[in-house]
Design an enzyme around this catalytic site. Structure first.
Site, PDB file in Angstrom:
ATOM      1  N   GLY A 189      22.802   9.134  27.322  1.00  0.00           N
ATOM      2  CA  GLY A 189      23.408   9.112  28.634  1.00  0.00           C
ATOM      3  C   GLY A 189      23.355   7.721  29.213  1.00  0.00           C
ATOM      4  O   GLY A 189      22.318   7.045  29.137  1.00  0.00           O
ATOM      5  N   ASP A 214      17.144   1.120  32.040  1.00  0.00           N
ATOM      6  CA  ASP A 214      16.553   1.751  30.862  1.00  0.00           C
ATOM      7  C   ASP A 214      17.619   2.140  29.841  1.00  0.00           C
ATOM      8  O   ASP A 214      17.520   1.799  28.661  1.00  0.00           O
ATOM      9  CB  ASP A 214      15.748   2.985  31.266  1.00  0.00           C
ATOM     10  CG  ASP A 214      14.512   2.643  32.066  1.00  0.00           C
ATOM     11  OD1 ASP A 214      13.926   1.578  31.811  1.00  0.00           O
ATOM     12  OD2 ASP A 214      14.142   3.423  32.957  1.00  0.00           O
ATOM     13  N   SER A 215      18.640   2.864  30.296  1.00  0.00           N
ATOM     14  CA  SER A 215      19.684   3.275  29.353  1.00  0.00           C
ATOM     15  C   SER A 215      20.461   2.071  28.842  1.00  0.00           C
ATOM     16  O   SER A 215      20.923   2.066  27.691  1.00  0.00           O
ATOM     17  CB  SER A 215      20.629   4.293  29.997  1.00  0.00           C
ATOM     18  OG  SER A 215      21.300   3.751  31.114  1.00  0.00           O
ATOM     19  N   LYS A 262       3.636  16.974  29.926  1.00  0.00           N
ATOM     20  CA  LYS A 262       4.989  16.440  29.740  1.00  0.00           C
ATOM     21  C   LYS A 262       5.047  15.514  28.536  1.00  0.00           C
ATOM     22  O   LYS A 262       5.994  15.551  27.732  1.00  0.00           O
ATOM     23  CB  LYS A 262       5.427  15.675  30.990  1.00  0.00           C
ATOM     24  CG  LYS A 262       5.821  16.527  32.176  1.00  0.00           C
ATOM     25  CD  LYS A 262       6.442  15.644  33.250  1.00  0.00           C
ATOM     26  CE  LYS A 262       6.944  16.460  34.415  1.00  0.00           C
ATOM     27  NZ  LYS A 262       7.630  15.621  35.424  1.00  0.00           N
ATOM     28  N   CYS A 303      -5.713  -3.036   2.224  1.00  0.00           N
ATOM     29  CA  CYS A 303      -5.652  -3.054   3.685  1.00  0.00           C
ATOM     30  C   CYS A 303      -7.004  -3.110   4.399  1.00  0.00           C
ATOM     31  O   CYS A 303      -7.558  -4.173   4.617  1.00  0.00           O
ATOM     32  CB  CYS A 303      -4.836  -1.873   4.187  1.00  0.00           C
ATOM     33  SG  CYS A 303      -4.198  -2.111   5.879  1.00  0.00           S
ATOM     34  N   LYS A 325      -8.851   2.722  -2.072  1.00  0.00           N
ATOM     35  CA  LYS A 325      -9.311   1.989  -0.890  1.00  0.00           C
ATOM     36  C   LYS A 325     -10.786   2.294  -0.635  1.00  0.00           C
ATOM     37  O   LYS A 325     -11.208   3.454  -0.656  1.00  0.00           O
ATOM     38  CB  LYS A 325      -8.459   2.374   0.324  1.00  0.00           C
ATOM     39  CG  LYS A 325      -8.794   1.593   1.585  1.00  0.00           C
ATOM     40  CD  LYS A 325      -8.054   2.124   2.806  1.00  0.00           C
ATOM     41  CE  LYS A 325      -6.615   1.723   2.849  1.00  0.00           C
ATOM     42  NZ  LYS A 325      -5.972   2.020   4.151  1.00  0.00           N
ATOM     43  N   SER A 351       0.001  -2.191   7.107  1.00  0.00           N
ATOM     44  CA  SER A 351      -0.583  -2.323   8.443  1.00  0.00           C
ATOM     45  C   SER A 351       0.502  -2.237   9.511  1.00  0.00           C
ATOM     46  O   SER A 351       1.368  -3.096   9.593  1.00  0.00           O
ATOM     47  CB  SER A 351      -1.312  -3.668   8.541  1.00  0.00           C
ATOM     48  OG  SER A 351      -1.930  -3.823   9.787  1.00  0.00           O
ATOM     49  N   TYR A 395      -9.384   5.177  13.308  1.00  0.00           N
ATOM     50  CA  TYR A 395      -9.174   4.815  14.711  1.00  0.00           C
ATOM     51  C   TYR A 395      -7.674   4.678  14.939  1.00  0.00           C
ATOM     52  O   TYR A 395      -6.898   4.548  14.000  1.00  0.00           O
ATOM     53  CB  TYR A 395      -9.876   3.495  15.043  1.00  0.00           C
ATOM     54  CG  TYR A 395      -9.498   2.356  14.119  1.00  0.00           C
ATOM     55  CD1 TYR A 395      -8.377   1.560  14.368  1.00  0.00           C
ATOM     56  CD2 TYR A 395     -10.248   2.081  12.978  1.00  0.00           C
ATOM     57  CE1 TYR A 395      -8.023   0.536  13.512  1.00  0.00           C
ATOM     58  CE2 TYR A 395      -9.898   1.051  12.118  1.00  0.00           C
ATOM     59  CZ  TYR A 395      -8.785   0.286  12.384  1.00  0.00           C
ATOM     60  OH  TYR A 395      -8.427  -0.736  11.540  1.00  0.00           O
ATOM     61  N   SER A 419      23.597   5.736  32.607  1.00  0.00           N
ATOM     62  CA  SER A 419      23.568   5.914  34.057  1.00  0.00           C
ATOM     63  C   SER A 419      23.971   4.661  34.809  1.00  0.00           C
ATOM     64  O   SER A 419      24.168   4.698  36.017  1.00  0.00           O
ATOM     65  CB  SER A 419      22.147   6.294  34.479  1.00  0.00           C
ATOM     66  OG  SER A 419      21.249   5.216  34.224  1.00  0.00           O
ATOM     67  N   GLY A 420      24.059   3.529  34.085  1.00  0.00           N
ATOM     68  CA  GLY A 420      24.261   2.251  34.755  1.00  0.00           C
ATOM     69  C   GLY A 420      22.964   1.562  35.084  1.00  0.00           C
ATOM     70  O   GLY A 420      22.948   0.435  35.566  1.00  0.00           O
ATOM     71  N   GLU A 452       0.830  -1.198   0.000  1.00  0.00           N
ATOM     72  CA  GLU A 452       0.000   0.000   0.000  1.00  0.00           C
ATOM     73  C   GLU A 452       0.872   1.260   0.000  1.00  0.00           C
ATOM     74  O   GLU A 452       1.800   1.397   0.796  1.00  0.00           O
ATOM     75  CB  GLU A 452      -0.870  -0.034   1.260  1.00  0.00           C
ATOM     76  CG  GLU A 452      -1.756   1.157   1.503  1.00  0.00           C
ATOM     77  CD  GLU A 452      -2.550   1.015   2.798  1.00  0.00           C
ATOM     78  OE1 GLU A 452      -3.424   1.867   3.042  1.00  0.00           O
ATOM     79  OE2 GLU A 452      -2.298   0.058   3.566  1.00  0.00           O
TER      80      GLU A 452
END
Length: 584
Positions: A331, A337-338, A553, A162, A126, A189, A132, A333-334, A44
């Site tokens: 960064g 996440d990083s 945020k 699709c 299409k 998709s 949505y 940090s130890g 597509e």
């Protein structure tokens, strides 16, 4: 029965790169032709990339797409592929639509065309337009009202795009009414968790409804926050899987299909949902079989955690490449996440293109600094150390800060340091925040939230741990060094912005928090429904208040790979100024 050799090109494309996308179509057509294909298909809107969003409302872009399609048809013929029908998705406009209030300007259409002998043999738009989640197609497009059918080697092939398969009615039952021998749907998709299972069941069901073999061609690659996992599928009229492509890979699936011969009299008239049959004969008669039988193959399925990790790698790789970056910066940090983001970046781009910065403060533990260095040693990424203590002391000498303001200053100094290095050296800064933190506002604007892309933005903290363990286990199974230090996984998560700080000082334990967030954020359940599942009402109220207060945020957080059914961004759109509270 006539034999039809179908080639499904599960490829990546880039929004707006008409020249590059054209070259990709020509290259993959050449490959499919070399394998003896009789009918070649692309995803597509492959010619324009997907999704084009408001580019659809620019007449200049629509006309450029139409011109590129016509030029592509000539190019394919000039290169000797004129007698091969090629199905290509592109951006078109409806010639018949009259301007009216509520209709997108210029009546653009999400369309596909069959290119044959240097021209557009058939084009269609299409029919079902999704509206949505991340889809806004009612905003951008007007629907098509035909059932396109092309006759190739004596087989009638019905075509769809699709959502025409995802919604009931329309082209699926119309294909049965028209007596099609094959239903071919081209798709872009986007990926989300567990969608491969949903997709398979959908294609099986639609094949039974259409009463014919059904091919579902999907896109691979990434575009902004979306990932396309491929997983193209072909099933017979009873839903039996004939071929299935790998996930997160560009490939060409070629398979031979024994299909019913078309009726002597072509289908015509109006069929289901008021669709008018548009039938074009390309090659009316079956041709002799050529060469050995092509089965297409069935690629092995990825386990759930491996699939998510693959999506995160593909999402980052695509964003970096398509936006002209060569390297990334983050960064270190130890912390977990990083560490996970670094592992994903090394897998996506190669360790030589990943730059880490350790930015210790007076509150940074020795083990955190050691873990950051160990991560660099294990992965091979490039690490430098820039202590922020002197900068912090300079600020504190000029400002009287305490408490949260003092903590956030440290995070902002780190963010400023990363952006300064990025400006100087040209790296893309990666933000390491996860979905749990973003949901609760547990991040510092212009601090740890700084960056151009958030690879784990849509990953809850519980899944961060799961992915880290899987990545290490996978490395060990392949006799390679696990990239993430074990201590980064096992130690209590902490921002280390004050002495002895841990995340649970501010947040509930992550398994409980993530369960509540999943119900509130992903499933839109309210306070009573969530508490009714056995969660402490006071805790539910606390979590919901944090989520509601943090909308401003999230609006300022960079884009990041979407892996869930409802990621922060286009999926979940709430006003920043909003006094409604579930928790009242």
């Amino acid at each position: 029965m006539p034999r039809l050799r179908l080639a499904l090109n599960q490829i990546d494309s880039c929004v707006g790169n008409l020249a590059g996308n054209t070259e990709a179509v020509v290259r993959w057509t050449r490959h499919a032709a070399g394998r003896g294909a009789h009918l070649i298909a692309f995803p597509e809107m492959v010619l324009t990339g997907y999704p084009v969003e408001d580019l659809a409302l620019r007449s200049s872009f629509v006309e450029a797409s139409r011109a590129a399609l016509r030029a592509l048809a000539v190019r394919l013929a000039d290169e000797g592929f004129g007698d091969l029908p090629v199905v290509v998705g592109y951006l078109d406009r409806c010639e018949q639509a009259q301007p009216r209030y509520g209709q997108p300007a210029g009546a653009p259409q999400n369309a596909a065309a069959v290119l044959y002998r240097g021209a557009v043999a058939l084009s269609f738009a299409k029919h079902h337009l999704p509206n949505y989640g991340v889809f806004d197609e009612f905003r951008y497009f007007v629907p098509g009202g035909t059932l396109p059918v092309v006759r190739v080697r004596g087989v009638d092939v019905a075509l769809a795009i699709c959502e025409d398969l995802w919604q009931d009615g329309g082209r699926v039952p119309a294909a049965r009414s028209a007596g099609a021998g094959l239903l071919l749907s081209v798709n872009a998709s986007p990926y989300e968790r567990d969608k491969d299972d949903t997709r398979l069941e959908l294609v099986r069901r639609r094949a039974r409804e259409a009463g014919c073999t059904t091919a579902y061609l999907a896109m691979s690659g990434a575009q902004d926050d979306l990932v396309f996992d491929g997983d193209s599928i072909v099933v017979d009229r009873d839903g039996g899987v004939l071929a299935r492509a790998p996930q997160f890979e560009e490939c060409c699936v070629v398979l031979d299909l024994d299909l019913p011969a078309a009726a002597p009299r072509p289908p015509s008239g109006v069929v289901d949902d008021g669709l008018r049959v548009e039938h074009v004969v390309l090659t009316p008669d079956p041709l002799p079989d050529e060469g050995p039988w092509e089965t297409g193959g069935q690629a092995a399925r990825l386990a759930d955690t491996e699939e998510v990790y693959g999506a995160l790698v593909a999402g980052l790789r695509g964003y970096v490449a398509k936006n002209g970056f060569r390297s990334v910066l983050l960064g270190l940090s130890g912390g977990i996440d990083s560490a996970l983001v670094a592992a994903i970046a090394c897998d996506a781009l190669g360790a030589g293109n990943v730059f880490g910065v350790s930015m210790p403060s007076r509150y940074s533990s020795e083990h955190s600094k050691e873990d950051a260095a160990e991560l660099a040693r294990r992965t091979g990424l490039r690490l430098r150390t820039v202590p922020i203590a002197p900068m912090f002391d300079a600020y504190m000498a000029s400002l009287e800060l305490a408490g949260v303001a003092e903590e956030n200053l440290q995070a902002r100094l780190r963010g400023t340091t990363l952006m300064a290095i990025s400006n100087q050296e040209g790296h893309l800064v990666l933000a390491p925040g996860n979905k749990s933190e973003l949901a609760c506002g547990y991040s510092t604007l212009y601090g740890d939230a700084v960056g151009g892309f958030g690879p784990i933005k849509d990953v809850y903290k519980s899944d961060v741990f799961r992915l880290a363990r899987w990545r290490n286990r996978s490395a060990a199974e392949h006799r390679r060094t696990p990239p993430i230090p074990e201590r980064s996984i096992t130690k209590p998560p902490s921002a280390e912005l004050r002495p002895g700080q841990v995340d649970t000082d501010s947040l509930p334990d992550y398994p409980t928090l993530d369960a509540i967030l999943e119900l509130y954020v992903d499933r839109d359940q309210g306070r009573e429904q969530i508490a009714g599942r056995g969660y402490d009402d006071e805790l539910v109220v606390r979590v919901l208040r944090m989520v509601d207060a943090a909308e401003y945020k999230r609006r300022q957080y960079p884009p990041g790979t979407k892996i869930s059914a409802k990621g922060f961004g286009k999926d979940r759109r709430l006003p920043v100024t909003n006094q409604w509270r579930e928790s009242v």
